[in-house]
Design a protein around this motif. Sequence first.
Motif, PDB file in Angstrom:
ATOM      1  N   LEU A  81       0.751  -4.428  -3.960  1.00 38.91           N
ATOM      2  CA  LEU A  81      -0.286  -4.413  -2.709  1.00 38.91           C
ATOM      3  C   LEU A  81       0.028  -5.465  -1.630  1.00 38.91           C
ATOM      4  CD1 LEU A  81      -3.067  -2.523  -4.191  1.00 38.91           C
ATOM      5  CD2 LEU A  81      -1.372  -1.545  -2.858  1.00 38.91           C
ATOM      6  N   ARG A  82       0.188  -6.648  -2.254  1.00 34.16           N
ATOM      7  CA  ARG A  82       0.373  -7.788  -1.364  1.00 34.16           C
ATOM      8  C   ARG A  82       1.676  -7.585  -0.585  1.00 34.16           C
ATOM      9  NH1 ARG A  82      -1.177 -12.973  -1.393  1.00 34.16           N
ATOM     10  NH2 ARG A  82      -3.073 -12.172  -2.310  1.00 34.16           N
ATOM     11  N   ALA A  83       2.623  -6.910  -1.223  1.00 31.83           N
ATOM     12  CA  ALA A  83       4.152  -6.812  -0.239  1.00 31.83           C
ATOM     13  C   ALA A  83       3.718  -5.732   0.398  1.00 31.83           C
ATOM     14  CB  ALA A  83       5.181  -6.267  -1.380  1.00 31.83           C
ATOM     15  N   LEU A  84       3.109  -4.638   0.347  1.00 37.36           N
ATOM     16  CA  LEU A  84       2.991  -3.505   1.267  1.00 37.36           C
ATOM     17  C   LEU A  84       1.858  -3.904   2.291  1.00 37.36           C
ATOM     18  CD1 LEU A  84       2.321  -0.239  -0.724  1.00 37.36           C
ATOM     19  CD2 LEU A  84       4.057  -0.930   0.732  1.00 37.36           C
ATOM     20  N   GLN A  85       0.971  -4.972   2.205  1.00 39.36           N
ATOM     21  CA  GLN A  85       0.126  -5.444   2.943  1.00 39.36           C
ATOM     22  C   GLN A  85       0.823  -6.031   4.132  1.00 39.36           C
ATOM     23  OE1 GLN A  85      -2.228  -8.914   2.255  1.00 39.36           O
ATOM     24  NE2 GLN A  85      -4.255  -7.670   2.867  1.00 39.36           N
ATOM     25  N   ALA A  86       1.877  -6.933   3.921  1.00 41.14           N
ATOM     26  CA  ALA A  86       3.142  -7.541   4.497  1.00 41.14           C
ATOM     27  C   ALA A  86       3.736  -6.627   5.316  1.00 41.14           C
ATOM     28  CB  ALA A  86       3.406  -8.735   3.656  1.00 41.14           C
ATOM     29  N   ARG A  87       3.960  -5.535   4.834  1.00 44.00           N
ATOM     30  CA  ARG A  87       4.978  -4.539   5.589  1.00 44.00           C
ATOM     31  C   ARG A  87       4.109  -3.553   6.547  1.00 44.00           C
ATOM     32  NH1 ARG A  87       7.549  -2.232   8.276  1.00 44.00           N
ATOM     33  NH2 ARG A  87       9.679  -1.164   7.739  1.00 44.00           N
ATOM     34  N   LEU A  88       2.757  -3.143   6.127  1.00 48.85           N
ATOM     35  CA  LEU A  88       2.320  -2.054   6.750  1.00 48.85           C
ATOM     36  C   LEU A  88       1.307  -2.854   7.955  1.00 48.85           C
ATOM     37  CD1 LEU A  88       1.152   0.130   3.960  1.00 48.85           C
ATOM     38  CD2 LEU A  88       3.409   0.119   5.376  1.00 48.85           C
ATOM     39  N   PRO A  89       1.016  -2.132   8.909  1.00 48.03           N
ATOM     40  CA  PRO A  89       0.420  -2.672  10.108  1.00 48.03           C
ATOM     41  C   PRO A  89      -1.215  -2.601  10.070  1.00 48.03           C
ATOM     42  CG  PRO A  89       1.163  -0.429  10.595  1.00 48.03           C
ATOM     43  CD  PRO A  89       1.574  -0.702   9.377  1.00 48.03           C
ATOM     44  N   PHE A  90      -1.738  -2.421   8.809  1.00 46.91           N
ATOM     45  CA  PHE A  90      -2.927  -2.192   8.460  1.00 46.91           C
ATOM     46  C   PHE A  90      -3.206  -3.168   7.372  1.00 46.91           C
ATOM     47  CE2 PHE A  90      -2.225   1.663  10.920  1.00 46.91           C
ATOM     48  CZ  PHE A  90      -3.538   1.562  11.711  1.00 46.91           C
ATOM     49  N   PRO A  91      -4.574  -3.919   7.256  1.00 47.97           N
ATOM     50  CA  PRO A  91      -4.677  -4.991   6.272  1.00 47.97           C
ATOM     51  C   PRO A  91      -5.300  -4.176   4.857  1.00 47.97           C
ATOM     52  CG  PRO A  91      -6.662  -4.872   7.729  1.00 47.97           C
ATOM     53  CD  PRO A  91      -5.772  -3.838   8.341  1.00 47.97           C
ATOM     54  N   VAL A 123       6.537   4.606   5.278  1.00 52.78           N
ATOM     55  CA  VAL A 123       6.830   6.237   5.172  1.00 52.78           C
ATOM     56  C   VAL A 123       6.449   6.611   6.617  1.00 52.78           C
ATOM     57  CG1 VAL A 123       6.161   8.363   4.074  1.00 52.78           C
ATOM     58  CG2 VAL A 123       6.567   6.415   2.706  1.00 52.78           C
ATOM     59  N   ARG A 124       5.114   6.116   6.930  1.00 52.17           N
ATOM     60  CA  ARG A 124       4.660   6.744   8.190  1.00 52.17           C
ATOM     61  C   ARG A 124       3.519   5.834   8.665  1.00 52.17           C
ATOM     62  NH1 ARG A 124       0.535   9.586  10.846  1.00 52.17           N
ATOM     63  NH2 ARG A 124       1.075  10.886  12.596  1.00 52.17           N
ATOM     64  N   ALA A 125       3.316   5.526  10.085  1.00 52.67           N
ATOM     65  CA  ALA A 125       2.307   4.605  10.621  1.00 52.67           C
ATOM     66  C   ALA A 125       1.485   5.561  11.911  1.00 52.67           C
ATOM     67  CB  ALA A 125       2.910   3.337  11.062  1.00 52.67           C
ATOM     68  N   GLY A 126       0.339   5.534  11.860  1.00 53.05           N
ATOM     69  CA  GLY A 126      -0.382   6.319  12.722  1.00 53.05           C
ATOM     70  C   GLY A 126      -1.382   5.321  13.466  1.00 53.05           C
ATOM     71  N   ARG A 127      -2.240   6.072  14.113  1.00 52.30           N
ATOM     72  CA  ARG A 127      -3.198   4.963  14.627  1.00 52.30           C
ATOM     73  C   ARG A 127      -4.500   4.496  13.924  1.00 52.30           C
ATOM     74  NH1 ARG A 127      -6.925   7.131  17.504  1.00 52.30           N
ATOM     75  NH2 ARG A 127      -6.463   9.441  16.848  1.00 52.30           N
ATOM     76  N   ARG A 128      -4.823   5.283  12.786  1.00 50.66           N
ATOM     77  CA  ARG A 128      -5.751   4.834  12.025  1.00 50.66           C
ATOM     78  C   ARG A 128      -5.322   4.428  10.594  1.00 50.66           C
ATOM     79  NH1 ARG A 128     -10.534   9.214  11.830  1.00 50.66           N
ATOM     80  NH2 ARG A 128     -11.422   7.576  10.645  1.00 50.66           N
ATOM     81  N   MET A 129      -4.222   4.927  10.276  1.00 47.85           N
ATOM     82  CA  MET A 129      -3.578   4.602   8.887  1.00 47.85           C
ATOM     83  C   MET A 129      -2.095   4.394   8.719  1.00 47.85           C
ATOM     84  SD  MET A 129      -4.873   7.995   6.840  1.00 47.85           S
ATOM     85  CE  MET A 129      -6.758   7.628   7.482  1.00 47.85           C
ATOM     86  N   SER A 176      -5.486   1.233   5.748  1.00 51.37           N
ATOM     87  CA  SER A 176      -6.246   1.312   6.964  1.00 51.37           C
ATOM     88  C   SER A 176      -7.116   0.001   7.033  1.00 51.37           C
ATOM     89  CB  SER A 176      -7.306   2.659   6.803  1.00 51.37           C
ATOM     90  OG  SER A 176      -8.021   2.930   7.802  1.00 51.37           O
ATOM     91  N   GLU A 177      -8.313   0.034   7.858  1.00 51.75           N
ATOM     92  CA  GLU A 177      -9.108  -1.025   8.339  1.00 51.75           C
ATOM     93  C   GLU A 177     -10.547  -0.536   7.623  1.00 51.75           C
ATOM     94  OE1 GLU A 177     -10.111  -4.538  11.070  1.00 51.75           O
ATOM     95  OE2 GLU A 177      -8.679  -3.149  11.542  1.00 51.75           O
ATOM     96  N   LEU A 178     -11.052  -1.034   6.355  1.00 54.58           N
ATOM     97  CA  LEU A 178     -12.339  -0.554   5.873  1.00 54.58           C
ATOM     98  C   LEU A 178     -13.378  -1.181   6.656  1.00 54.58           C
ATOM     99  CD1 LEU A 178     -11.453  -0.658   2.100  1.00 54.58           C
ATOM    100  CD2 LEU A 178     -11.565   1.448   3.588  1.00 54.58           C
ATOM    101  N   THR A 179     -14.622  -0.714   6.590  1.00 50.06           N
ATOM    102  CA  THR A 179     -15.770  -1.165   7.147  1.00 50.06           C
ATOM    103  C   THR A 179     -16.481  -1.812   6.041  1.00 50.06           C
ATOM    104  OG1 THR A 179     -16.845   0.731   6.543  1.00 50.06           O
ATOM    105  CG2 THR A 179     -15.846   0.420   8.988  1.00 50.06           C
TER     106      THR A 179
END
Length: 271
Positions: free
Chosen positions: A53-63, A88-94, A116-119
């Motif tokens: 998940l650390r690698a995916l966090q670096a790759r994807l646009p959400f934290p 695979v896919r990037a959208g506005r919220r996830m 995504s970005e959790l509250t």
Amino acid sequence: MTWEARMTTTTSEFDADTEVEQLSEDHYRARLSERWCNPTGATNGGYLLGVCLRALQARLPFPDPLAVSAFYLRPGLPGSAELNTELVRAGRRMATGEVRLAQGGKEVIRVVSTFSELTERPDGKELGSMPQLPPPEECPAQPDAARAPETTMAGRIEYRYPSLPGWMSGNPSGRSTDAFWMRFADGRDADPLSLPSLVDSAAPVIFDLGMPGSSTVELTAHLRARPAPGWLACKVSTQHMTGGYHEEDFEIWDSTGVLVAQSRQLAIFLE
């Protein structure tokens, strides 16, 4: 600063040991630590998931991971590892991605996750309930005698049970559910990235059913909110032990009574 220097200057053991180095847009490398091993000497599945998940966090646009599914293909061992990611896919919220961790040219674990970005405090209605536990300071800690020397990850996580499970004294209670407090032993507070690791960081409840252990086949985790600082209240259960497999359901509630993570895994009994 070099990758090796960053590893030594990071204060948290979990952060240091899940560190990844990006080699290209989709390719990373990591060094699996010997500090997160199971009794067999293999690296804990939750820890492996944290590295992925650390690698995916670096790759994807959400934290923050939102939904995680991990397939365990073979044991991981301390040492170098290669990680290949795919957006695979990037959208506005996830955004959704996949990562494959390999050692010695053989795939160890494959993970698909939506970020995504959790509250901090989710809206809505909660129908579940936090386990009712005495304050952590009133609960006994797991005795050192209950830990196998090879289980190095036992020193990374602190557990507090209202009463110690029977298996710790060699007298399994026969219970298929349990509840306890948990936190990182070095004082690091949990966050969304570490929660998928923590759902697989406690001794399986089947120990109190007299079973010697099991190995995860697949684990699914859902992250519900950003946890508040402090101890985590955990609830675990197993109901179906058939065909050589069992499921394990796990919930994590933060110090303010908010459900922050839940998981289910399918595991195969050790022979």
